[in-house]
Design a protein around this motif. Structure first.
Motif, PDB file in Angstrom:
ATOM      1  N   GLY A  20       0.808  -1.219   0.000  1.00 39.43           N
ATOM      2  CA  GLY A  20       0.000   0.000   0.000  1.00 39.43           C
ATOM      3  C   GLY A  20       0.837   1.263   0.000  1.00 39.43           C
ATOM      4  O   GLY A  20       0.356   2.329  -0.371  1.00 39.43           O
ATOM      5  N   CYS A  48      -5.062  -2.708   7.338  1.00 45.20           N
ATOM      6  CA  CYS A  48      -5.145  -1.265   7.096  1.00 45.20           C
ATOM      7  C   CYS A  48      -4.727  -0.521   8.357  1.00 45.20           C
ATOM      8  O   CYS A  48      -4.697  -1.101   9.448  1.00 45.20           O
ATOM      9  CB  CYS A  48      -6.550  -0.846   6.653  1.00 45.20           C
ATOM     10  SG  CYS A  48      -7.788  -0.938   7.924  1.00 45.20           S
ATOM     11  N   ASN A  62      -3.160   3.445   5.007  1.00 40.38           N
ATOM     12  CA  ASN A  62      -2.690   2.291   4.244  1.00 40.38           C
ATOM     13  C   ASN A  62      -3.783   1.232   4.241  1.00 40.38           C
ATOM     14  O   ASN A  62      -4.409   0.998   5.277  1.00 40.38           O
ATOM     15  CB  ASN A  62      -1.422   1.739   4.920  1.00 40.38           C
ATOM     16  CG  ASN A  62      -0.631   0.773   4.052  1.00 40.38           C
ATOM     17  OD1 ASN A  62      -1.204  -0.044   3.329  1.00 40.38           O
ATOM     18  ND2 ASN A  62       0.678   0.860   4.128  1.00 40.38           N
ATOM     19  N   ALA A  64      -4.183  -2.719   2.274  1.00 40.75           N
ATOM     20  CA  ALA A  64      -3.592  -3.640   1.300  1.00 40.75           C
ATOM     21  C   ALA A  64      -4.115  -5.048   1.496  1.00 40.75           C
ATOM     22  O   ALA A  64      -4.313  -5.510   2.625  1.00 40.75           O
ATOM     23  CB  ALA A  64      -2.076  -3.627   1.427  1.00 40.75           C
ATOM     24  N   GLN A  70      -6.708 -10.279  -4.102  1.00 42.51           N
ATOM     25  CA  GLN A  70      -7.377  -9.030  -4.482  1.00 42.51           C
ATOM     26  C   GLN A  70      -8.592  -9.308  -5.366  1.00 42.51           C
ATOM     27  O   GLN A  70      -8.701 -10.362  -5.971  1.00 42.51           O
ATOM     28  CB  GLN A  70      -6.383  -8.112  -5.227  1.00 42.51           C
ATOM     29  CG  GLN A  70      -5.321  -7.552  -4.288  1.00 42.51           C
ATOM     30  CD  GLN A  70      -4.232  -6.758  -4.985  1.00 42.51           C
ATOM     31  OE1 GLN A  70      -4.308  -6.465  -6.166  1.00 42.51           O
ATOM     32  NE2 GLN A  70      -3.201  -6.388  -4.235  1.00 42.51           N
ATOM     33  N   THR A  97      -4.035   9.389  -2.096  1.00 50.60           N
ATOM     34  CA  THR A  97      -3.575   8.311  -2.964  1.00 50.60           C
ATOM     35  C   THR A  97      -3.032   8.884  -4.268  1.00 50.60           C
ATOM     36  O   THR A  97      -3.195  10.072  -4.546  1.00 50.60           O
ATOM     37  CB  THR A  97      -4.734   7.313  -3.235  1.00 50.60           C
ATOM     38  OG1 THR A  97      -4.235   6.217  -3.994  1.00 50.60           O
ATOM     39  CG2 THR A  97      -5.895   7.964  -3.960  1.00 50.60           C
ATOM     40  N   SER A 102      -7.667   2.831 -11.289  1.00 47.98           N
ATOM     41  CA  SER A 102      -8.187   1.616 -10.645  1.00 47.98           C
ATOM     42  C   SER A 102      -8.340   1.798  -9.132  1.00 47.98           C
ATOM     43  O   SER A 102      -9.323   1.367  -8.529  1.00 47.98           O
ATOM     44  CB  SER A 102      -7.283   0.428 -10.937  1.00 47.98           C
ATOM     45  OG  SER A 102      -5.998   0.694 -10.446  1.00 47.98           O
ATOM     46  N   ILE A 103      -7.363   2.455  -8.528  1.00 48.77           N
ATOM     47  CA  ILE A 103      -7.416   2.676  -7.069  1.00 48.77           C
ATOM     48  C   ILE A 103      -8.561   3.649  -6.758  1.00 48.77           C
ATOM     49  O   ILE A 103      -9.328   3.453  -5.820  1.00 48.77           O
ATOM     50  CB  ILE A 103      -6.089   3.280  -6.552  1.00 48.77           C
ATOM     51  CG1 ILE A 103      -4.903   2.414  -6.981  1.00 48.77           C
ATOM     52  CG2 ILE A 103      -6.122   3.481  -5.055  1.00 48.77           C
ATOM     53  CD1 ILE A 103      -4.554   1.289  -6.088  1.00 48.77           C
ATOM     54  N   PHE A 106     -11.788   1.856  -6.863  1.00 48.20           N
ATOM     55  CA  PHE A 106     -12.039   1.074  -5.638  1.00 48.20           C
ATOM     56  C   PHE A 106     -12.582   1.976  -4.535  1.00 48.20           C
ATOM     57  O   PHE A 106     -13.610   1.667  -3.912  1.00 48.20           O
ATOM     58  CB  PHE A 106     -10.737   0.389  -5.181  1.00 48.20           C
ATOM     59  CG  PHE A 106     -10.810  -0.141  -3.780  1.00 48.20           C
ATOM     60  CD1 PHE A 106     -11.585  -1.254  -3.463  1.00 48.20           C
ATOM     61  CD2 PHE A 106     -10.119   0.492  -2.752  1.00 48.20           C
ATOM     62  CE1 PHE A 106     -11.675  -1.730  -2.164  1.00 48.20           C
ATOM     63  CE2 PHE A 106     -10.191   0.020  -1.444  1.00 48.20           C
ATOM     64  CZ  PHE A 106     -10.970  -1.093  -1.144  1.00 48.20           C
ATOM     65  N   TYR A 107     -11.906   3.117  -4.301  1.00 47.94           N
ATOM     66  CA  TYR A 107     -12.336   3.993  -3.205  1.00 47.94           C
ATOM     67  C   TYR A 107     -13.720   4.593  -3.482  1.00 47.94           C
ATOM     68  O   TYR A 107     -14.520   4.753  -2.553  1.00 47.94           O
ATOM     69  CB  TYR A 107     -11.313   5.101  -2.974  1.00 47.94           C
ATOM     70  CG  TYR A 107     -10.040   4.602  -2.328  1.00 47.94           C
ATOM     71  CD1 TYR A 107     -10.093   3.831  -1.165  1.00 47.94           C
ATOM     72  CD2 TYR A 107      -8.791   4.894  -2.849  1.00 47.94           C
ATOM     73  CE1 TYR A 107      -8.944   3.368  -0.561  1.00 47.94           C
ATOM     74  CE2 TYR A 107      -7.631   4.433  -2.245  1.00 47.94           C
ATOM     75  CZ  TYR A 107      -7.716   3.665  -1.100  1.00 47.94           C
ATOM     76  OH  TYR A 107      -6.580   3.209  -0.507  1.00 47.94           O
ATOM     77  N   GLU A 132       2.696   3.355 -10.889  1.00 51.19           N
ATOM     78  CA  GLU A 132       1.619   2.434 -10.528  1.00 51.19           C
ATOM     79  C   GLU A 132       0.867   2.139 -11.821  1.00 51.19           C
ATOM     80  O   GLU A 132       0.390   3.077 -12.481  1.00 51.19           O
ATOM     81  CB  GLU A 132       0.707   3.134  -9.509  1.00 51.19           C
ATOM     82  CG  GLU A 132      -0.222   2.242  -8.765  1.00 51.19           C
ATOM     83  CD  GLU A 132       0.414   1.498  -7.604  1.00 51.19           C
ATOM     84  OE1 GLU A 132       1.134   2.117  -6.800  1.00 51.19           O
ATOM     85  OE2 GLU A 132       0.163   0.287  -7.515  1.00 51.19           O
ATOM     86  N   GLU A 133       0.819   0.892 -12.191  1.00 53.78           N
ATOM     87  CA  GLU A 133       0.156   0.495 -13.437  1.00 53.78           C
ATOM     88  C   GLU A 133       0.675   1.297 -14.627  1.00 53.78           C
ATOM     89  O   GLU A 133      -0.103   1.741 -15.483  1.00 53.78           O
ATOM     90  CB  GLU A 133      -1.365   0.616 -13.299  1.00 53.78           C
ATOM     91  CG  GLU A 133      -1.888  -0.293 -12.199  1.00 53.78           C
ATOM     92  CD  GLU A 133      -3.386  -0.267 -12.064  1.00 53.78           C
ATOM     93  OE1 GLU A 133      -4.054   0.463 -12.810  1.00 53.78           O
ATOM     94  OE2 GLU A 133      -3.894  -0.989 -11.201  1.00 53.78           O
TER      95      GLU A 133
END
Ligand SMILES: CC(C)(COP(=O)(O)OP(=O)(O)OC[C@H]1O[C@@H](n2cnc3c(N)ncnc32)[C@H](O)[C@@H]1OP(=O)(O)O)[C@@H](O)C(=O)NCCC(=O)NCCS
Length: 148
Positions: A20, A48, A62, A64, A70, A97, A102-103, A106-107, A132-133
């Motif tokens: 994370g 977390c 954090n 993860a 996942q 973040t 994608s993150i 999710f949020y 990231e990605e």
């Protein structure tokens, strides 16, 4: 599924925490003062850490889930648990973040909305470029969720 509050030996979860937040130095800045939760389903699946920022605001520092677990609902389950845990204790949960679709998705599914952005946070505070990605992390995006 069981979620435990972890008060001792938080560094035993460092492998997950580094998923994370890739900087152990950054993790050390919030780990001791933060509340840590670990989700077990048979064995450990996710952790977390949440800190108090002021009397009305807590911050998710954090979260993860082990890679192979996942997209199976564990992240959302942990998020749901901590949202209930902090209702009545704080008014708002925030988190920062990278600007990674994608993150953020999710949020948003977990009920967060855009708050504000800190320009060049990742380029100013880390000693190497972070990706990231395939996307370089530059700004920190802050999200918020009402706990009322
Ligand atoms: C981000 C993370 C915590 C999400 O946990 P997860 O257990 O994989 O997510 P869930 O299975 O609970 O997903 C909840 C919802 O978010 C969506 N989602 C999760 N990961 C996603 C992704 N990478 N892209 C798009 N949507 C995603 C799921 O599709 C699901 O939506 P649905 O309810 O419509 O099916 C996890 O992927 C992770 O640990 N990533 C690495 C560490 C990290 O980046 N942490 C965040 C640091 S800011």
């Amino acid at each position: 599924m069981e979620i435990k509050y972890i008060s001792e030996n938080k560094k035993q979860f460092l492998d997950l925490l580094l998923l994370g937040d890739e900087s152990e130095d950054m993790i050390d800045l919030y780990l001791n003062r933060g509340d840590m939760f670990a989700l077990y389903d048979g064995n450990l699946k996710a952790v977390c850490v949440v800190t108090q920022e002021d009397n009305t605001t807590c911050e998710l520092k954090n979260i993860a889930v082990y890679e192979q677990f996942q997209k199976q609902g564990y992240g959302a389950a942990l998020m749901h648990y901590i949202t209930e845990y902090y209702k009545g204790k704080y008014e708002t949960m925030i988190l920062g973040t990278g600007d990674v679709p994608s993150i953020l998705s999710f949020y948003k599914k977990c009920g967060f909305e855009l708050s504000h952005r800190i320009k060049n946070f990742f380029t100013d505070n880390y000693d190497h470029p972070m990706f990231e990605e395939g996307v370089q992390l530059i700004d920190m995006v802050y999200l918020k969720k009402s706990l009322k």
